[in-house]
Design a protein around this motif. Structure first.
Motif, PDB file in Angstrom:
ATOM      1  N   GLU A  87     -19.248  -0.830 -16.564  1.00 45.44           N
ATOM      2  CA  GLU A  87     -19.177   0.600 -16.283  1.00 45.44           C
ATOM      3  C   GLU A  87     -18.937   0.875 -14.806  1.00 45.44           C
ATOM      4  OE1 GLU A  87     -22.557   2.726 -17.769  1.00 45.44           O
ATOM      5  OE2 GLU A  87     -22.612   1.555 -19.597  1.00 45.44           O
ATOM      6  N   TYR A  88     -19.474   0.035 -13.942  1.00 47.28           N
ATOM      7  CA  TYR A  88     -19.375   0.230 -12.510  1.00 47.28           C
ATOM      8  C   TYR A  88     -19.253  -1.133 -11.842  1.00 47.28           C
ATOM      9  CZ  TYR A  88     -24.299  -0.659 -13.284  1.00 47.28           C
ATOM     10  OH  TYR A  88     -25.476  -1.192 -13.713  1.00 47.28           O
ATOM     11  N   PRO A  89     -18.792  -1.193 -10.610  1.00 46.31           N
ATOM     12  CA  PRO A  89     -18.614  -2.480  -9.936  1.00 46.31           C
ATOM     13  C   PRO A  89     -19.955  -3.180  -9.701  1.00 46.31           C
ATOM     14  CG  PRO A  89     -18.138  -0.675  -8.435  1.00 46.31           C
ATOM     15  CD  PRO A  89     -18.350  -0.081  -9.779  1.00 46.31           C
ATOM     16  N   LEU A  90     -19.993  -4.487  -9.962  1.00 45.07           N
ATOM     17  CA  LEU A  90     -21.228  -5.246  -9.817  1.00 45.07           C
ATOM     18  C   LEU A  90     -21.411  -5.763  -8.395  1.00 45.07           C
ATOM     19  CD1 LEU A  90     -21.147  -7.321 -13.095  1.00 45.07           C
ATOM     20  CD2 LEU A  90     -22.247  -5.153 -12.672  1.00 45.07           C
ATOM     21  N   THR A  91     -20.326  -5.995  -7.700  1.00 46.96           N
ATOM     22  CA  THR A  91     -20.407  -6.493  -6.331  1.00 46.96           C
ATOM     23  C   THR A  91     -19.622  -5.563  -5.421  1.00 46.96           C
ATOM     24  OG1 THR A  91     -18.417  -7.848  -6.566  1.00 46.96           O
ATOM     25  CG2 THR A  91     -20.519  -8.874  -7.155  1.00 46.96           C
ATOM     26  N   GLU A  92     -19.828  -5.730  -4.131  1.00 42.46           N
ATOM     27  CA  GLU A  92     -19.098  -4.899  -3.178  1.00 42.46           C
ATOM     28  C   GLU A  92     -17.614  -5.241  -3.171  1.00 42.46           C
ATOM     29  OE1 GLU A  92     -20.691  -4.532   0.691  1.00 42.46           O
ATOM     30  OE2 GLU A  92     -22.728  -4.232  -0.033  1.00 42.46           O
ATOM     31  N   ALA A  93     -17.295  -6.485  -3.459  1.00 41.90           N
ATOM     32  CA  ALA A  93     -15.885  -6.881  -3.502  1.00 41.90           C
ATOM     33  C   ALA A  93     -15.165  -6.195  -4.660  1.00 41.90           C
ATOM     34  CB  ALA A  93     -15.764  -8.394  -3.642  1.00 41.90           C
ATOM     35  N   GLN A  94     -15.873  -5.920  -5.762  1.00 43.25           N
ATOM     36  CA  GLN A  94     -15.244  -5.240  -6.891  1.00 43.25           C
ATOM     37  C   GLN A  94     -15.022  -3.760  -6.607  1.00 43.25           C
ATOM     38  OE1 GLN A  94     -17.724  -5.972 -10.311  1.00 43.25           O
ATOM     39  NE2 GLN A  94     -16.491  -7.717 -10.931  1.00 43.25           N
ATOM     40  N   GLU A  95     -15.745  -3.203  -5.653  1.00 51.52           N
ATOM     41  CA  GLU A  95     -15.581  -1.784  -5.344  1.00 51.52           C
ATOM     42  C   GLU A  95     -14.191  -1.502  -4.790  1.00 51.52           C
ATOM     43  OE1 GLU A  95     -18.716  -0.560  -2.770  1.00 51.52           O
ATOM     44  OE2 GLU A  95     -20.263  -0.932  -4.283  1.00 51.52           O
ATOM     45  N   ILE A  96     -13.603  -2.486  -4.137  1.00 49.12           N
ATOM     46  CA  ILE A  96     -12.259  -2.305  -3.586  1.00 49.12           C
ATOM     47  C   ILE A  96     -11.275  -2.333  -4.750  1.00 49.12           C
ATOM     48  CG2 ILE A  96     -10.494  -3.283  -2.078  1.00 49.12           C
ATOM     49  CD1 ILE A  96     -12.845  -4.524  -0.490  1.00 49.12           C
ATOM     50  N   GLY A  97     -10.596  -1.249  -4.963  1.00 48.40           N
ATOM     51  CA  GLY A  97      -9.626  -1.161  -6.045  1.00 48.40           C
ATOM     52  C   GLY A  97     -10.235  -0.858  -7.404  1.00 48.40           C
ATOM     53  N   TRP A  98     -11.525  -0.509  -7.460  1.00 49.94           N
ATOM     54  CA  TRP A  98     -12.161  -0.243  -8.755  1.00 49.94           C
ATOM     55  C   TRP A  98     -11.512   0.957  -9.434  1.00 49.94           C
ATOM     56  CZ3 TRP A  98     -15.231  -3.107 -11.632  1.00 49.94           C
ATOM     57  CH2 TRP A  98     -15.868  -2.523 -12.716  1.00 49.94           C
ATOM     58  N   TYR A  99     -11.182   1.963  -8.662  1.00 47.15           N
ATOM     59  CA  TYR A  99     -10.570   3.173  -9.221  1.00 47.15           C
ATOM     60  C   TYR A  99      -9.066   3.140  -8.985  1.00 47.15           C
ATOM     61  CZ  TYR A  99     -15.415   4.558  -9.202  1.00 47.15           C
ATOM     62  OH  TYR A  99     -16.762   4.594  -9.402  1.00 47.15           O
ATOM     63  N   HIS A 100      -8.441   2.029  -9.346  1.00 49.21           N
ATOM     64  CA  HIS A 100      -7.014   1.872  -9.075  1.00 49.21           C
ATOM     65  C   HIS A 100      -6.161   2.753  -9.967  1.00 49.21           C
ATOM     66  CE1 HIS A 100      -7.323  -0.674 -12.608  1.00 49.21           C
ATOM     67  NE2 HIS A 100      -6.027  -0.583 -12.719  1.00 49.21           N
ATOM     68  N   SER A 101      -6.681   3.210 -11.111  1.00 44.66           N
ATOM     69  CA  SER A 101      -5.882   4.057 -11.992  1.00 44.66           C
ATOM     70  C   SER A 101      -5.537   5.372 -11.306  1.00 44.66           C
ATOM     71  CB  SER A 101      -6.620   4.312 -13.301  1.00 44.66           C
ATOM     72  OG  SER A 101      -7.855   4.968 -13.040  1.00 44.66           O
ATOM     73  N   MET A 102      -6.415   5.829 -10.416  1.00 44.10           N
ATOM     74  CA  MET A 102      -6.131   7.041  -9.672  1.00 44.10           C
ATOM     75  C   MET A 102      -4.908   6.831  -8.776  1.00 44.10           C
ATOM     76  SD  MET A 102      -8.438   8.943  -6.804  1.00 44.10           S
ATOM     77  CE  MET A 102      -8.042   7.776  -5.521  1.00 44.10           C
ATOM     78  N   GLN A 103      -4.770   5.648  -8.220  1.00 45.08           N
ATOM     79  CA  GLN A 103      -3.665   5.377  -7.319  1.00 45.08           C
ATOM     80  C   GLN A 103      -2.361   5.146  -8.075  1.00 45.08           C
ATOM     81  OE1 GLN A 103      -4.987   2.026  -5.119  1.00 45.08           O
ATOM     82  NE2 GLN A 103      -6.547   3.161  -4.019  1.00 45.08           N
ATOM     83  N   MET A 104      -2.439   4.761  -9.321  1.00 43.61           N
ATOM     84  CA  MET A 104      -1.235   4.414 -10.061  1.00 43.61           C
ATOM     85  C   MET A 104      -0.675   5.585 -10.874  1.00 43.61           C
ATOM     86  SD  MET A 104      -0.601   1.494  -9.239  1.00 43.61           S
ATOM     87  CE  MET A 104      -1.396   0.280  -8.266  1.00 43.61           C
ATOM     88  N   ASP A 105      -1.225   6.762 -10.704  1.00 44.14           N
ATOM     89  CA  ASP A 105      -0.714   7.910 -11.441  1.00 44.14           C
ATOM     90  C   ASP A 105       0.718   8.221 -11.039  1.00 44.14           C
ATOM     91  OD1 ASP A 105      -3.083   8.198 -12.760  1.00 44.14           O
ATOM     92  OD2 ASP A 105      -3.880   9.724 -11.405  1.00 44.14           O
ATOM     93  N   LYS A 106       1.366   9.036 -11.855  1.00 46.39           N
ATOM     94  CA  LYS A 106       2.742   9.415 -11.551  1.00 46.39           C
ATOM     95  C   LYS A 106       2.818  10.236 -10.271  1.00 46.39           C
ATOM     96  CE  LYS A 106       4.029   9.490 -16.398  1.00 46.39           C
ATOM     97  NZ  LYS A 106       4.394  10.321 -17.539  1.00 46.39           N
ATOM     98  N   ASP A 107       1.770  10.987  -9.983  1.00 47.82           N
ATOM     99  CA  ASP A 107       1.766  11.831  -8.799  1.00 47.82           C
ATOM    100  C   ASP A 107       1.460  11.045  -7.535  1.00 47.82           C
ATOM    101  OD1 ASP A 107       2.295  13.955 -10.446  1.00 47.82           O
ATOM    102  OD2 ASP A 107       0.187  14.478 -10.710  1.00 47.82           O
ATOM    103  N   ALA A 108       1.170   9.758  -7.659  1.00 52.38           N
ATOM    104  CA  ALA A 108       0.814   8.958  -6.491  1.00 52.38           C
ATOM    105  C   ALA A 108       1.991   8.847  -5.529  1.00 52.38           C
ATOM    106  CB  ALA A 108       0.350   7.573  -6.915  1.00 52.38           C
ATOM    107  N   ARG A 109       3.203   8.887  -6.034  1.00 47.54           N
ATOM    108  CA  ARG A 109       4.363   8.798  -5.144  1.00 47.54           C
ATOM    109  C   ARG A 109       4.494  10.051  -4.284  1.00 47.54           C
ATOM    110  NH1 ARG A 109       8.662   5.044  -6.139  1.00 47.54           N
ATOM    111  NH2 ARG A 109       7.970   3.545  -7.678  1.00 47.54           N
ATOM    112  N   ALA A 110       3.978  11.157  -4.774  1.00 48.26           N
ATOM    113  CA  ALA A 110       4.043  12.391  -3.993  1.00 48.26           C
ATOM    114  C   ALA A 110       2.983  12.403  -2.897  1.00 48.26           C
ATOM    115  CB  ALA A 110       3.863  13.599  -4.915  1.00 48.26           C
ATOM    116  N   ASP A 111       1.948  11.598  -3.047  1.00 46.82           N
ATOM    117  CA  ASP A 111       0.875  11.559  -2.063  1.00 46.82           C
ATOM    118  C   ASP A 111       1.266  10.638  -0.913  1.00 46.82           C
ATOM    119  OD1 ASP A 111      -1.468  11.732  -0.712  1.00 46.82           O
ATOM    120  OD2 ASP A 111      -2.740  10.952  -2.314  1.00 46.82           O
ATOM    121  N   ALA A 112       1.383  11.180   0.276  1.00 48.64           N
ATOM    122  CA  ALA A 112       1.840  10.409   1.433  1.00 48.64           C
ATOM    123  C   ALA A 112       0.816   9.359   1.846  1.00 48.64           C
ATOM    124  CB  ALA A 112       2.140  11.347   2.592  1.00 48.64           C
ATOM    125  N   ARG A 113      -0.451   9.535   1.477  1.00 49.31           N
ATOM    126  CA  ARG A 113      -1.471   8.554   1.846  1.00 49.31           C
ATOM    127  C   ARG A 113      -1.299   7.254   1.074  1.00 49.31           C
ATOM    128  NH1 ARG A 113      -6.634  11.547   0.244  1.00 49.31           N
ATOM    129  NH2 ARG A 113      -5.212  12.036  -1.441  1.00 49.31           N
TER     130      ARG A 113
END
Length: 141
Positions: A87-113
């Motif tokens: 359900e949630y990241p078990l280690t601090e290393a897993q926290e990096i990229g845990w919510y990667h689906s947010m970054q891979m959305d279709k609107d991600a290309r419009a986000d300059a960040r």
């Protein structure tokens, strides 16, 4: 001139024991919540040891069929991503990229960040052509 008193430097260097203990308790609670004790071990049915062949008309036993199902379940579980397993990241290393689906959305290309397309200027185009020419000369020699 700012004086470096004992109070100013010690506040930054001292660690808050109460907060550290709370963080430690939360970490232990996460680990215990997701910890499972596996007592049933199975063999890999696709790497059976070579033995004497069975009788030609013998049907496989229920135990062998069950072993295949258990193996397939374990294999499917091993192929899941950590997001699907927990359900949630078990280690601090897993926290990096845990919510990667947010970054891979279709609107991600419009986000300059998140989207940094490759861009060429006059200087980069010139240098790319120069490197290609240099590589061609090295290949011909």
């Amino acid at each position: 001139m700012a004086s470096t008193g004992a109070k100013g430097t010690n506040e930054k260097e001292q660690k808050n024991v109460v907060h550290q203990n709370a963080i430690w308790r939360e970490t232990v609670h996460k680990e215990q919540h997701n910890q499972k004790l596996y007592i049933e071990f199975n063999y890999n049915p696709y790497k059976k040891p070579i033995t004497v062949a069975g009788k030609p008309n013998e049907k496989p036993s229920k135990k062998e069929e069950r072993g295949d199902e258990v193996f397939l379940q374990v294999y499917k579980k091993s192929q899941q991503t950590p997001n699907e397993k927990f359900e949630y990241p078990l280690t601090e290393a897993q926290e990096i990229g845990w919510y990667h689906s947010m970054q891979m959305d279709k609107d991600a290309r419009a986000d300059a960040r998140l989207h940094h397309p490759r861009s060429f200027s006059e200087i980069t185009k010139y240098m790319e052509a120069a490197w290609r020419q240099k590589e061609q000369e090295n290949l011909q020699q």
